[in-house]
Design a protein around this motif. Structure first.
Motif, PDB file in Angstrom:
ATOM      1  N   THR A 154      -8.355 -20.653   1.315  1.00  0.00           N
ATOM      2  CA  THR A 154      -8.812 -19.355   0.825  1.00  0.00           C
ATOM      3  C   THR A 154      -9.752 -18.734   1.854  1.00  0.00           C
ATOM      4  O   THR A 154     -10.053 -19.334   2.889  1.00  0.00           O
ATOM      5  N   ARG A 155     -10.278 -17.537   1.568  1.00  0.00           N
ATOM      6  CA  ARG A 155     -11.206 -16.862   2.488  1.00  0.00           C
ATOM      7  C   ARG A 155     -12.401 -17.740   2.835  1.00  0.00           C
ATOM      8  O   ARG A 155     -12.886 -17.717   3.946  1.00  0.00           O
ATOM      9  N   ALA A 175      -6.045 -23.901  -1.329  1.00  0.00           N
ATOM     10  CA  ALA A 175      -5.406 -22.899  -2.177  1.00  0.00           C
ATOM     11  C   ALA A 175      -4.906 -23.510  -3.482  1.00  0.00           C
ATOM     12  O   ALA A 175      -4.660 -22.794  -4.438  1.00  0.00           O
ATOM     13  N   ARG A 198       4.302 -18.660 -11.432  1.00  0.00           N
ATOM     14  CA  ARG A 198       3.104 -18.110 -10.786  1.00  0.00           C
ATOM     15  C   ARG A 198       1.968 -17.945 -11.781  1.00  0.00           C
ATOM     16  O   ARG A 198       2.184 -17.777 -12.972  1.00  0.00           O
ATOM     17  N   PHE A 248      -3.092 -14.294 -13.915  1.00  0.00           N
ATOM     18  CA  PHE A 248      -4.488 -13.951 -13.696  1.00  0.00           C
ATOM     19  C   PHE A 248      -5.403 -14.992 -14.324  1.00  0.00           C
ATOM     20  O   PHE A 248      -4.981 -15.801 -15.139  1.00  0.00           O
ATOM     21  N   PRO A 289      -6.912 -10.742 -11.352  1.00  0.00           N
ATOM     22  CA  PRO A 289      -5.936 -11.369 -10.463  1.00  0.00           C
ATOM     23  C   PRO A 289      -6.570 -12.542  -9.715  1.00  0.00           C
ATOM     24  O   PRO A 289      -7.663 -12.417  -9.157  1.00  0.00           O
ATOM     25  N   TRP A 290      -5.895 -13.673  -9.741  1.00  0.00           N
ATOM     26  CA  TRP A 290      -6.433 -14.903  -9.167  1.00  0.00           C
ATOM     27  C   TRP A 290      -6.827 -14.727  -7.706  1.00  0.00           C
ATOM     28  O   TRP A 290      -7.830 -15.263  -7.251  1.00  0.00           O
ATOM     29  N   ARG A 291      -6.068 -13.942  -6.950  1.00  0.00           N
ATOM     30  CA  ARG A 291      -6.329 -13.770  -5.522  1.00  0.00           C
ATOM     31  C   ARG A 291      -7.692 -13.122  -5.244  1.00  0.00           C
ATOM     32  O   ARG A 291      -8.204 -13.197  -4.142  1.00  0.00           O
ATOM     33  N   LEU A 292      -8.280 -12.467  -6.261  1.00  0.00           N
ATOM     34  CA  LEU A 292      -9.557 -11.787  -6.068  1.00  0.00           C
ATOM     35  C   LEU A 292     -10.763 -12.691  -6.272  1.00  0.00           C
ATOM     36  O   LEU A 292     -11.891 -12.287  -6.000  1.00  0.00           O
ATOM     37  N   ASP A 324     -12.976 -15.981  -5.317  1.00  0.00           N
ATOM     38  CA  ASP A 324     -13.223 -16.917  -4.222  1.00  0.00           C
ATOM     39  C   ASP A 324     -14.390 -17.810  -4.608  1.00  0.00           C
ATOM     40  O   ASP A 324     -15.425 -17.311  -5.068  1.00  0.00           O
ATOM     41  N   TYR A 351     -17.106 -18.810  -9.036  1.00  0.00           N
ATOM     42  CA  TYR A 351     -16.238 -17.861  -8.354  1.00  0.00           C
ATOM     43  C   TYR A 351     -16.949 -16.521  -8.202  1.00  0.00           C
ATOM     44  O   TYR A 351     -17.718 -16.106  -9.064  1.00  0.00           O
ATOM     45  N   TYR A 365      -7.245  -2.855 -10.761  1.00  0.00           N
ATOM     46  CA  TYR A 365      -7.572  -3.520  -9.503  1.00  0.00           C
ATOM     47  C   TYR A 365      -6.908  -2.882  -8.298  1.00  0.00           C
ATOM     48  O   TYR A 365      -7.355  -3.092  -7.166  1.00  0.00           O
TER      49      TYR A 365
END
Length: 117
Positions: free
Chosen positions: A3-4, A9, A43, A46, A65-68, A70, A78, A114
């Motif tokens: 991740t960032r 991941a 997948r 969220f 959304p999970w990608r947002l 970190d 998070y 989003y």
């Protein structure tokens, strides 16, 4: 792929549920109540962030959304790249509403929100 923040991941849902969620400025927004999965695409749709309780309506949640999200080891939670004020404008649903019509309304409103912040 990391991740960032360099974390893996892949993570077990059992490690995610209950984890605090913070705004970019460090203000606690809630905690991960659950995760929404799409069985047909395999997948994660969220993360379900518990943001409060409304009498007569039950637990109120904001799908993110999970990608947002970190993970920040310093906060042990998070972080979402939004201010607390921006997050307060995010769509909120009762837990039962999240899966109504296979989550179509929650997905639509969450996506629209989003995509604009």
């Amino acid at each position: 792929m990391p991740t960032r923040s360099g974390h893996t991941a892949a993570i077990l849902a059992s490690k995610v549920v209950g984890t605090p969620v913070f705004a970019a400025g460090g203000e606690k927004l809630g905690h991960v109540q659950d995760v929404m999965l799409d069985k047909l695409s395999d997948r994660l749709v969220f993360a379900v962030i518990a943001v409060g309780f409304s009498p007569g309506m039950g637990q109120q949640c904001s799908p993110v959304p999970w990608r947002l999200l970190d993970y920040d080891p310093g906060l042990q939670g998070y972080v979402i790249a939004l201010t607390a004020a921006q997050f307060r404008n995010a769509p909120v649903f009762g837990l039962d509403e999240l899966t109504h019509d296979d989550g179509a309304r929650a997905r639509e409103l969450t996506g629209m929100f989003y995509d604009t912040v």
